[in-house]
Design an enzyme around this catalytic site. Sequence first.
Site, short mmCIF file in Angstrom:
data_model
loop_
_atom_site.label_atom_id
_atom_site.label_comp_id
_atom_site.label_asym_id
_atom_site.label_seq_id
_atom_site.Cartn_x
_atom_site.Cartn_y
_atom_site.Cartn_z
N ASN A 156 0.80 -1.24 0.00
CA ASN A 156 0.00 0.00 0.00
C ASN A 156 0.84 1.29 0.00
OD1 ASN A 156 0.70 -0.48 2.66
ND2 ASN A 156 -1.28 0.13 3.50
N LYS A 203 12.12 -8.14 1.32
CA LYS A 203 11.15 -8.82 0.47
C LYS A 203 9.91 -7.93 0.35
CE LYS A 203 7.60 -11.09 0.91
NZ LYS A 203 6.84 -10.56 -0.25
N GLU A 258 4.44 -4.12 12.42
CA GLU A 258 3.51 -3.02 12.13
C GLU A 258 2.31 -3.65 11.43
OE1 GLU A 258 3.64 0.06 13.02
OE2 GLU A 258 5.69 0.13 13.78
N CYS A 272 -3.32 1.43 6.80
CA CYS A 272 -3.56 0.84 8.13
C CYS A 272 -4.13 1.89 9.06
CB CYS A 272 -2.26 0.28 8.69
SG CYS A 272 -0.94 1.50 8.68
N GLU A 285 -10.71 -4.69 8.51
CA GLU A 285 -10.19 -3.50 7.84
C GLU A 285 -10.90 -3.40 6.49
OE1 GLU A 285 -5.87 -4.54 8.02
OE2 GLU A 285 -5.71 -2.39 8.33
P1 NAP Z 1 -0.11 -9.02 3.94
O1 NAP Z 1 -0.96 -9.88 3.11
O2 NAP Z 1 0.04 -9.35 5.38
O3 NAP Z 1 1.32 -9.00 3.23
C1 NAP Z 1 2.37 -8.18 3.71
C2 NAP Z 1 3.67 -8.75 3.21
O4 NAP Z 1 3.88 -10.02 3.84
C3 NAP Z 1 3.71 -9.00 1.70
O5 NAP Z 1 5.00 -8.73 1.24
C4 NAP Z 1 3.37 -10.47 1.62
O6 NAP Z 1 3.78 -11.12 0.45
C5 NAP Z 1 4.14 -10.99 2.83
N1 NAP Z 1 3.74 -12.31 3.28
C6 NAP Z 1 2.52 -12.87 3.28
N2 NAP Z 1 2.58 -14.15 3.75
C7 NAP Z 1 3.88 -14.36 4.08
C8 NAP Z 1 4.59 -15.48 4.62
N3 NAP Z 1 3.98 -16.62 4.93
N4 NAP Z 1 5.91 -15.36 4.82
C9 NAP Z 1 6.56 -14.21 4.50
N5 NAP Z 1 5.94 -13.12 3.99
C10 NAP Z 1 4.61 -13.20 3.78
O7 NAP Z 1 -0.58 -7.50 3.88
P2 NAP Z 1 -0.88 -6.62 2.60
O8 NAP Z 1 -2.20 -7.02 2.07
O9 NAP Z 1 0.29 -6.60 1.68
O10 NAP Z 1 -0.93 -5.17 3.27
C11 NAP Z 1 -2.05 -4.71 3.92
C12 NAP Z 1 -1.94 -4.90 5.42
O11 NAP Z 1 -0.79 -4.23 5.90
C13 NAP Z 1 -3.10 -4.30 6.16
O12 NAP Z 1 -3.50 -5.15 7.19
C14 NAP Z 1 -2.52 -3.00 6.71
O13 NAP Z 1 -3.20 -2.51 7.83
C15 NAP Z 1 -1.14 -3.42 7.01
N6 NAP Z 1 -0.24 -2.25 7.11
C16 NAP Z 1 0.20 -1.87 8.34
C17 NAP Z 1 1.01 -0.76 8.46
C18 NAP Z 1 1.50 -0.32 9.81
O14 NAP Z 1 2.44 0.46 9.84
N7 NAP Z 1 0.92 -0.77 10.92
C19 NAP Z 1 1.38 -0.03 7.32
C20 NAP Z 1 0.91 -0.45 6.08
C21 NAP Z 1 0.10 -1.58 5.99
P3 NAP Z 1 2.65 -11.94 -0.41
O15 NAP Z 1 1.66 -10.93 -0.82
O16 NAP Z 1 3.41 -12.57 -1.52
O17 NAP Z 1 2.04 -12.97 0.45
#
Ligand code: NAP
Length: 479
Positions: free
Chosen positions: A152, A175, A251, A285, A382
């Site tokens: 995002n 990554k 995060e 987020c 969310e």
């Molecule tokens: P996500 O599905 O959790 O993925 C985040 C990252 O983790 C991606 O690079 C993803 O790659 C990787 N990932 C997923 N499964 C994994 C595994 N088993 N092993 C290692 N890496 C893995 O989240 P998203 O959809 O990309 O992002 C949205 C989320 O991020 C929301 O929940 C948002 O609130 C949160 N966010 C939080 C913050 C904060 O600062 N608190 C900031 C921005 C976003 P793949 O897609 O290839 O699985």
Amino acid sequence: MTDTPTQLFIGGAWVDAADGATMAVDDPATGEILCHVADAGPKDAQRAEEAAVAAQEKWARTAPRARSEILRRAYEIIVERTDELAHLMTAEMGKPLAEARGEVAYAAEFFRWFSEEAVRIDGGHGTLPDGRNRMLLSRRPVGPCLLITPWNFPLAMGTRKIGPAIAAGCTMVLKPAPQTPLSSLALAAILKEAGLPDGVLNVVTTSRAGEVCEPLLRGGRIRKLSFTGSTGVGRLLLAQSADAVVRTSMELGGNAPFIVFEDADLDKAVDGAMVAKMRNMGEACTAANRFFVHTSVVEEFGRRLAERMGALVVGPGTRDGVDVGPLIDRGGRGKVEELVADAVERGARVLVGGRTPEGPGCFYPPTVLTGVDPGSRLMDTEIFGPVAAILTFDDEDEVVRRANDTPWGLVGYVFTEGLDRALRVSERLEVGMVGLNTGLVSNPAAPFGGVKQSGLGREGGRVGIDEFLEYQYLAVPVG
Ligand code: NAP
């Protein structure tokens, strides 16, 4: 696009995946393929880890001023190339160019901030209470890190981790999310140009996240995981980090309450709502997820918000005058559609939006729902889209209890003109950050992060570098 790297960045070199695999990067505004990038497998991850491990000792001994200057140079290059980076980000992620330029500036600031922090890492010295021993305290880099980022904020989520890691003297494997690998690869090229030694940063783009990351976390050579993403994936990675007792920063997701009291300045509240809801098309987020509005002002607030949301222009992020770009992919849009349909079935009224447009791309219109039933699914998920869900409340204790009734605790927003109430309610909210009469909290100089299931640790601010440092204590007898 023509000069953007599309290979893996390992040990300072651009290389293909060992098995030659590639993956497509799509433009969410058209659904068309933009380009292909290398798709790393476990062998590539191992090579990236080896490069990071090999570079660690020398990098830790590099003068803090030298690390600081690399970050400062990279900051300047990013700022110079704002337009180019913004176009790249809009192409792979969809956000309107103006927002992408804003993210480039925000991302660059983490490098400037941590270039200033790199030379301020301090330790301590003292005589212990027994009078017979001295204590020398030094702070050392935690070691090779694995950094995992979401799609995002493709650039800023990277610099928020890479900046403090470089400043602290850590090497790393990054990554990025598979939807948005190009911004991270462009960032690696900029850091190389800024003088970052080979092996300090390695980037593995992959569609095989689990296969690539799990061996690194369990292998014992990666000493730190810094993850930004969903709470579900964070929980899984915490479990994988347990074997080798890897230090973690998390995060994670949010479910932000946005509270408008009866004494709020409604102009400020609506302005704040537009930012807290619509920044990044609601794919943040920090996005306001639950609007609690006092019964006495709900009609006026809803009317004004719907008017502002309805006036936004939806379209491809590269087109002039567009305010709202596409959502990241069909899956993301499908989830938003389902949440809106569920709320409407439970009695919510659609003040504006709510209907998916025909045609290509993953567009969804700015939507305001009022009279939302507290049992609706979007209350504990969310939304991650441009949908404002309004509920009502009658008194302060009740709204604090309802705002806190969630496993998440990233951020909350409070709108009131009463100072006592503003402070009292903010202190009672179970969140890591509060926006008081503002819809924007993110700032590189402030500690960003959540409590409860929104995360562990903080990024940015004076404390951001602590996540990448360990104390070492030397006991020295008094002679
Ligand atoms: P996500 O599905 O959790 O993925 C985040 C990252 O983790 C991606 O690079 C993803 O790659 C990787 N990932 C997923 N499964 C994994 C595994 N088993 N092993 C290692 N890496 C893995 O989240 P998203 O959809 O990309 O992002 C949205 C989320 O991020 C929301 O929940 C948002 O609130 C949160 N966010 C939080 C913050 C904060 O600062 N608190 C900031 C921005 C976003 P793949 O897609 O290839 O699985």
